[in-house]
Scaffold this motif. Structure first.
Motif, PDB file in Angstrom:
ATOM      1  N   SER A   1     -20.914  95.930 -27.244  1.00 49.91           N
ATOM      2  CA  SER A   1     -19.858  95.210 -26.530  1.00 49.91           C
ATOM      3  C   SER A   1     -18.678  96.130 -26.235  1.00 49.91           C
ATOM      4  O   SER A   1     -18.058  96.032 -25.177  1.00 49.91           O
ATOM      5  CB  SER A   1     -19.407  93.974 -27.320  1.00 49.91           C
ATOM      6  N   ALA A   2     -18.383  97.078 -27.150  1.00 47.96           N
ATOM      7  CA  ALA A   2     -17.255  97.992 -26.910  1.00 47.96           C
ATOM      8  C   ALA A   2     -17.542  98.907 -25.726  1.00 47.96           C
ATOM      9  O   ALA A   2     -16.673  99.125 -24.869  1.00 47.96           O
ATOM     10  CB  ALA A   2     -16.978  98.821 -28.165  1.00 47.96           C
ATOM     11  N   ILE A   3     -18.767  99.394 -25.642  1.00 50.30           N
ATOM     12  CA  ILE A   3     -19.081 100.326 -24.537  1.00 50.30           C
ATOM     13  C   ILE A   3     -19.168  99.565 -23.201  1.00 50.30           C
ATOM     14  O   ILE A   3     -18.803 100.085 -22.146  1.00 50.30           O
ATOM     15  CB  ILE A   3     -20.363 101.144 -24.844  1.00 50.30           C
ATOM     16  N   ARG A   4     -19.596  98.304 -23.247  1.00 47.55           N
ATOM     17  CA  ARG A   4     -19.612  97.492 -22.020  1.00 47.55           C
ATOM     18  C   ARG A   4     -18.185  97.263 -21.521  1.00 47.55           C
ATOM     19  O   ARG A   4     -17.915  97.324 -20.332  1.00 47.55           O
ATOM     20  CB  ARG A   4     -20.290  96.138 -22.286  1.00 47.55           C
ATOM     21  N   ARG A   5     -17.292  96.995 -22.479  1.00 47.99           N
ATOM     22  CA  ARG A   5     -15.901  96.764 -22.100  1.00 47.99           C
ATOM     23  C   ARG A   5     -15.279  98.044 -21.531  1.00 47.99           C
ATOM     24  O   ARG A   5     -14.551  98.017 -20.553  1.00 47.99           O
ATOM     25  CB  ARG A   5     -15.124  96.290 -23.327  1.00 47.99           C
ATOM     26  N   GLU A   6     -15.620  99.172 -22.145  1.00 49.79           N
ATOM     27  CA  GLU A   6     -15.107 100.467 -21.680  1.00 49.79           C
ATOM     28  C   GLU A   6     -15.582 100.737 -20.250  1.00 49.79           C
ATOM     29  O   GLU A   6     -14.806 101.169 -19.392  1.00 49.79           O
ATOM     30  CB  GLU A   6     -15.612 101.573 -22.615  1.00 49.79           C
ATOM     31  N   ALA A   7     -16.867 100.461 -20.008  1.00 50.44           N
ATOM     32  CA  ALA A   7     -17.433 100.677 -18.671  1.00 50.44           C
ATOM     33  C   ALA A   7     -16.764  99.762 -17.651  1.00 50.44           C
ATOM     34  O   ALA A   7     -16.451 100.184 -16.529  1.00 50.44           O
ATOM     35  CB  ALA A   7     -18.942 100.428 -18.706  1.00 50.44           C
ATOM     36  N   ALA A   8     -16.520  98.516 -18.032  1.00 43.26           N
ATOM     37  CA  ALA A   8     -15.884  97.566 -17.118  1.00 43.26           C
ATOM     38  C   ALA A   8     -14.463  98.017 -16.789  1.00 43.26           C
ATOM     39  O   ALA A   8     -14.032  97.967 -15.626  1.00 43.26           O
ATOM     40  CB  ALA A   8     -15.865  96.174 -17.740  1.00 43.26           C
ATOM     41  N   ALA A   9     -13.741  98.501 -17.831  1.00 44.96           N
ATOM     42  CA  ALA A   9     -12.361  98.959 -17.615  1.00 44.96           C
ATOM     43  C   ALA A   9     -12.354 100.179 -16.695  1.00 44.96           C
ATOM     44  O   ALA A   9     -11.505 100.311 -15.814  1.00 44.96           O
ATOM     45  CB  ALA A   9     -11.719  99.294 -18.950  1.00 44.96           C
ATOM     46  N   MET A  10     -13.347 101.057 -16.891  1.00 43.13           N
ATOM     47  CA  MET A  10     -13.440 102.264 -16.083  1.00 43.13           C
ATOM     48  C   MET A  10     -13.724 101.923 -14.610  1.00 43.13           C
ATOM     49  O   MET A  10     -13.086 102.427 -13.701  1.00 43.13           O
ATOM     50  CB  MET A  10     -14.570 103.130 -16.637  1.00 43.13           C
ATOM     51  N   LEU A  11     -14.658 100.987 -14.402  1.00 40.90           N
ATOM     52  CA  LEU A  11     -15.037 100.640 -13.032  1.00 40.90           C
ATOM     53  C   LEU A  11     -13.930  99.871 -12.316  1.00 40.90           C
ATOM     54  O   LEU A  11     -13.860  99.890 -11.082  1.00 40.90           O
ATOM     55  CB  LEU A  11     -16.314  99.793 -13.042  1.00 40.90           C
ATOM     56  N   SER A  12     -13.076  99.212 -13.066  1.00 34.45           N
ATOM     57  CA  SER A  12     -12.052  98.379 -12.431  1.00 34.45           C
ATOM     58  C   SER A  12     -11.062  99.212 -11.616  1.00 34.45           C
ATOM     59  O   SER A  12     -10.372  98.684 -10.758  1.00 34.45           O
ATOM     60  CB  SER A  12     -11.307  97.564 -13.493  1.00 34.45           C
ATOM     61  N   SER A  13     -11.003 100.531 -11.889  1.00 37.32           N
ATOM     62  CA  SER A  13     -10.060 101.359 -11.129  1.00 37.32           C
ATOM     63  C   SER A  13     -10.745 102.075  -9.954  1.00 37.32           C
ATOM     64  O   SER A  13     -10.091 102.818  -9.222  1.00 37.32           O
ATOM     65  CB  SER A  13      -9.418 102.391 -12.056  1.00 37.32           C
ATOM     66  N   GLY A  14     -12.030 101.860  -9.763  1.00 34.86           N
ATOM     67  CA  GLY A  14     -12.759 102.519  -8.679  1.00 34.86           C
ATOM     68  C   GLY A  14     -12.606 101.774  -7.366  1.00 34.86           C
ATOM     69  O   GLY A  14     -12.029 100.690  -7.318  1.00 34.86           O
ATOM     70  N   PRO A  15     -13.121 102.359  -6.264  1.00 39.09           N
ATOM     71  CA  PRO A  15     -13.030 101.676  -4.970  1.00 39.09           C
ATOM     72  C   PRO A  15     -13.918 100.423  -4.938  1.00 39.09           C
ATOM     73  O   PRO A  15     -14.940 100.387  -5.628  1.00 39.09           O
ATOM     74  CB  PRO A  15     -13.539 102.731  -3.980  1.00 39.09           C
ATOM     75  N   GLU A  16     -13.505  99.450  -4.145  1.00 40.04           N
ATOM     76  CA  GLU A  16     -14.296  98.204  -4.088  1.00 40.04           C
ATOM     77  C   GLU A  16     -15.670  98.432  -3.478  1.00 40.04           C
ATOM     78  O   GLU A  16     -16.642  97.808  -3.870  1.00 40.04           O
ATOM     79  CB  GLU A  16     -13.560  97.128  -3.271  1.00 40.04           C
ATOM     80  N   ILE A  17     -15.727  99.344  -2.480  1.00 39.63           N
ATOM     81  CA  ILE A  17     -17.016  99.609  -1.814  1.00 39.63           C
ATOM     82  C   ILE A  17     -17.216 101.117  -1.679  1.00 39.63           C
ATOM     83  O   ILE A  17     -16.270 101.841  -1.365  1.00 39.63           O
ATOM     84  CB  ILE A  17     -17.054  98.974  -0.396  1.00 39.63           C
TER      85      ILE A  17
ATOM     86  N   SER B   1     -20.637  97.095 -11.697  1.00 39.48           N
ATOM     87  CA  SER B   1     -20.271  96.422 -12.956  1.00 39.48           C
ATOM     88  C   SER B   1     -21.464  95.659 -13.505  1.00 39.48           C
ATOM     89  O   SER B   1     -21.759  95.706 -14.701  1.00 39.48           O
ATOM     90  CB  SER B   1     -19.129  95.429 -12.723  1.00 39.48           C
ATOM     91  N   ARG B   2     -22.152  94.940 -12.602  1.00 40.05           N
ATOM     92  CA  ARG B   2     -23.329  94.156 -13.012  1.00 40.05           C
ATOM     93  C   ARG B   2     -24.405  95.071 -13.589  1.00 40.05           C
ATOM     94  O   ARG B   2     -25.018  94.780 -14.611  1.00 40.05           O
ATOM     95  CB  ARG B   2     -23.904  93.399 -11.812  1.00 40.05           C
ATOM     96  N   THR B   3     -24.619  96.211 -12.914  1.00 39.82           N
ATOM     97  CA  THR B   3     -25.657  97.137 -13.374  1.00 39.82           C
ATOM     98  C   THR B   3     -25.304  97.691 -14.759  1.00 39.82           C
ATOM     99  O   THR B   3     -26.155  97.743 -15.648  1.00 39.82           O
ATOM    100  CB  THR B   3     -25.819  98.292 -12.363  1.00 39.82           C
ATOM    101  N   ALA B   4     -24.014  98.094 -14.929  1.00 39.00           N
ATOM    102  CA  ALA B   4     -23.591  98.647 -16.230  1.00 39.00           C
ATOM    103  C   ALA B   4     -23.733  97.601 -17.327  1.00 39.00           C
ATOM    104  O   ALA B   4     -24.252  97.881 -18.414  1.00 39.00           O
ATOM    105  CB  ALA B   4     -22.146  99.132 -16.130  1.00 39.00           C
TER     106      ALA B   4
END
Lengths: 332, 381
Positions: free
Chosen positions: B48-64, B232-235
């Motif tokens: 769960s910690a690594i999933r949260r880290e990945a989600a936080a990381m992706l949240s700053s990327g481009p939408e498309i 995000s879904r894939t991660a």
């Protein structure tokens, strides 16, 4: 999607429940065929001893089933980001045709288990096997229900695919949708809240009066069930929009989410317990007891009915507080 | 009500005393139980910690992200492609990006070379300069001001001076990163002036991402458009799957533990048998003995669960889940070193309890019943 930790836990729990209830069902058949408390044969003593085991294991798995209903709803909400179009538990449940049937089956098992455990407790306290036959006849109904629920759940989880495009609560609980969800969403909030008030008053009144009047306890069952239905309708029509402070957001599942403080659990928990206790009080009251067990049964009915009344009162108070605190004005 | 509470309190008192009378047996069970909770809990908390880290990381990327495709494989986008996307309604920014991979035989690792986008002023680099990730700095023993020499697959040589090292806060995405200036990048990889690795599209309204992607796809049919939600879904799905698979592999340990619990609960000592015989002889009923034994089991579960969860939390927080990290996070020479903050929520606790406490309780039910239904004279004799 089967290798998802909560899914593994849920499948394990329902598998264990199915195995235990399957075995308990077979024992119930044996007991109903040969139960004779006046007989001191080895077979009868064996049956009496085994009832303790069956009561204990069934109580354990039914408690597990009740917990798994909460876990199932929580997990459905948490898995929503995995499906295109899902925003809450509705999207996850809609991702397979088996999603909502599993939820309904789990709710049915919860109420049936509640009633069975209440009857079991009364029977164990009564000491003269007063309710043993109806209790084990009930197990013959409960066992297939648990097996069906385990089957639905397995089918649901096996059917879940990560690339599924699903539809969420906006589609199911939209005011213009022709299905039941749409009808409930379109219900006038004033009517829904008045109906809820009336249903709660009736259920609470019967709950507090059931200790003295047997007919009140028997009537509490259908009234509690009706109050449950009216409460769900009121949540969809009025209470949920008050929580979201959006007049067109009617989802009864989004209130379970973190952003709304998981307030849905505080709302649903007393409602489910109140309904279960009301049904249990009615069933215990309707069952034929023995002369010696009458006082025990009366005390148990009083306790269950009181639990039901307190649960409905709590639900009403929480619902009123949510409406009171909301910045939305649905009713002019 | 008060009487029932008092009864339960005395039952708990008695159960604690009973457990204390057989310390060796119960301590062994608690330690094994806590170890099982620790193993399962470590996998879950780390997952769960690594999933949260990945989600936080992706949240700053481009939408498309738009990528050109030829015969199903990634190709370079052109300036004409970028121009075609300009003017799309709902798009806030379009940034063509230049990045690529480089096998570095000196460090025996793959680096990601990238040109920082013009919007990222904080990471701007001049000609002959480089900003490196903490993994690259670690592998090549670099400090700000040091020289970094890279050799391209065609033998081209790039000499840069390290301007700074990226913060370890972003290590999950930047560990293997080398940021260089555009002209250096094109010269190093021998790229023409009008090609780009992909195009990052930032959308004004997050609810319009799908619509913007569909409209962009009509303009550039040769491109594929990957949304941030897709990534995000894939991660989420990937890390959940790895976590679940690891837990499934631990199922054997859970079964072994359930057998141990069954065996321990079945193998009563002569003293325990005598104790139960006395209890039944002085008027305890079968239900009371079952309740006592279940309270004992509950106490063992409570202590072991608490110890196991605290151990799992410490394992993830302070030791980066050293036992399971390679399985859950994958492997790389320059794998980032980043602290993970495990957070325990109700779903994690409920799942962990269902995976550990439920099998233990199920395993002891039959021995408990056997003990409770034994005849007093038979067990005392």
């Amino acid at each position: 999607m089967i290798f998802h930790p909560p899914i593994l836990a849920l499948i394990g729990a329902s598998g264990l429940s199915a195995v235990v209830l399957g075995g308990a069902g077979l024992f119930a058949g044996r007991l109903l065929a040969g139960w004779d408390p006046t007989n001191g044969s080895e077979r009868q003593i064996g049956l009496e001893k085994t009832t303790h085991l069956v009561s204990t294991v069934v109580a354990f798995v039914l408690t597990l089933e009740a917990a798994s209903l909460v876990l199932f709803a929580f997990n459905a909400d948490r898995m929503a980001p995995l499906f295109v179009g899902a925003m809450c538990a509705v999207g996850t449940l809609n991702a397979s045709v088996w999603g909502f049937p599993t939820l309904w089956a789990k709710i049915a098992v919860f109420f049936a288990a509640f009633v069975w455990l209440a009857v079991d407790r009364v029977d164990l306290r009564a000491r003269d096997w007063a309710l043993i036959r109806p209790k084990y006849a009930g197990l013959l109904i409960l066992a297939p229900l648990v097996l069906a629920e385990a089957g639905f759940e397995l089918a649901y989880f096996l059917d879940l695919k990560a690339d599924t495009i699903t539809s969420c609560c906006g589609k199911l609980f939209g005011e213009d949708k022709p299905a039941l969800g749409g009808d409930l969403a379109a219900l006038d909030p004033r009517v829904a809240l008045w109906a809820l008030g009336a249903a709660l008053v009736a259920a609470i009144g019967l709950g507090f009066g059931a200790r003295r009047r047997r007919w009140a306890a028997v009537a509490l069952g259908p009234v509690a069930l009706a109050a449950f239905g009216v409460a769900i309708a009121a949540v969809i029509s009025a209470i949920a929009p008050y929580v979201y402070e959006q007049p067109h957001h009617h989802c009864p599942f989004c209130i379970l989410k973190r952003e709304y403080g998981h307030v849905g659990f505080a709302l649903y928990l007393p409602l489910f317990v109140a309904t279960g206790a009301g049904l249990a009080a009615a069933i215990v009251a309707a069952l034929p007891g023995t002369t010696t067990s009458r006082a025990t049964i009366r005390t148990a009915i009083g306790g269950l009915a009181k639990t039901s009344a307190i649960g409905f009162t709590l639900f009403g108070a929480i619902a009123a507080a949510l409406v009171w605190r909301s910045g939305l004005a649905l009713i002019g | 009500m008060r009487a029932a509470f008092e009864r339960r309190r005395h039952l708990v008192d008695f159960a604690v005393g009973s457990l204390a009378r057989h310390p060796t047996k119960n301590l062994g069970l608690v330690v094994t139980y806590a170890l099982v909770v620790f193993l399962v809990g470590s996998v879950m908390l780390y997952g769960s910690a690594i999933r949260r880290e990945a989600a936080a990381m992706l949240s700053s990327g481009p939408e498309i992200t738009a990528q050109a495709m030829v015969m199903g494989r990634h190709d370079m986008s052109t300036s004409a492609d970028v121009a075609a996307l300009k003017g799309l309604r709902g798009v806030r920014r379009i940034e063509p990006r230049l990045w690529g991979y480089l096998w570095d035989s000196a460090g025996a690792a793959n680096y990601t070379l990238m040109v920082p986008p013009p919007s990222d002023a904080a990471h701007a680099v001049g000609k002959g300069e480089a900003i490196v990730g903490e993994g690259v700095a670690r592998a090549r023993k670099l400090k700000p001001g040091a020289m970094l020499f890279l050799v391209s697959p065609s033998g081209k040589f790039l000499k840069t001076r390290v301007k700074s090292i990226l913060s370890s806060d972003s290590a999950l995405v930047s560990s293997d990163l080398v940021l260089v200036e555009e002209a250096d990048f094109r010269a190093f990889f021998e790229l023409p002036a009008d090609v780009w690795t992909d195009v990052a599209i930032t959308v004004t309204n997050p609810r319009e991402v799908t619509t913007v992607a569909e409209k962009a796809a009509l303009k550039l049919p040769r491109h594929r458009f990957v949304t941030r939600a897709d990534m995000s879904r894939t991660a989420e799905a990937l890390f959940s799957w790895r976590e679940g698979l690891t837990l499934a592999l631990l199922a054997g340990a859970l079964v072994a533990f359930a057998i141990l619990a069954f065996d321990k609960a079945s193998g009563l000592s002569a003293e325990e048998r005598r104790e139960i015989g006395i209890l039944k002889a002085i008027g305890w009923e079968t239900g009371d003995v079952i309740a006592l034994k279940l309270v004992e089991g509950g106490l063992v579960s409570g202590v072991a669960f608490l110890v196991g969860v605290i151990g799992a939390w410490a394992h993830v927080r302070f030791f980066a889940a050293g036992l399971f990290a390679p399985v859950l996070e994958g492997w790389s020479t320059l794998y980032p070193r980043f602290p993970l903050a495990p957070s325990i929520d109700a779903l994690e606790i409920a799942t962990l309890a269902a995976l550990t406490v439920a099998p233990f309780t199920a395993a002891i039910l039959v021995p408990v019943w056997r003990t409770a239904t034994a005849d007093p004279d038979a067990v005392m004799r």
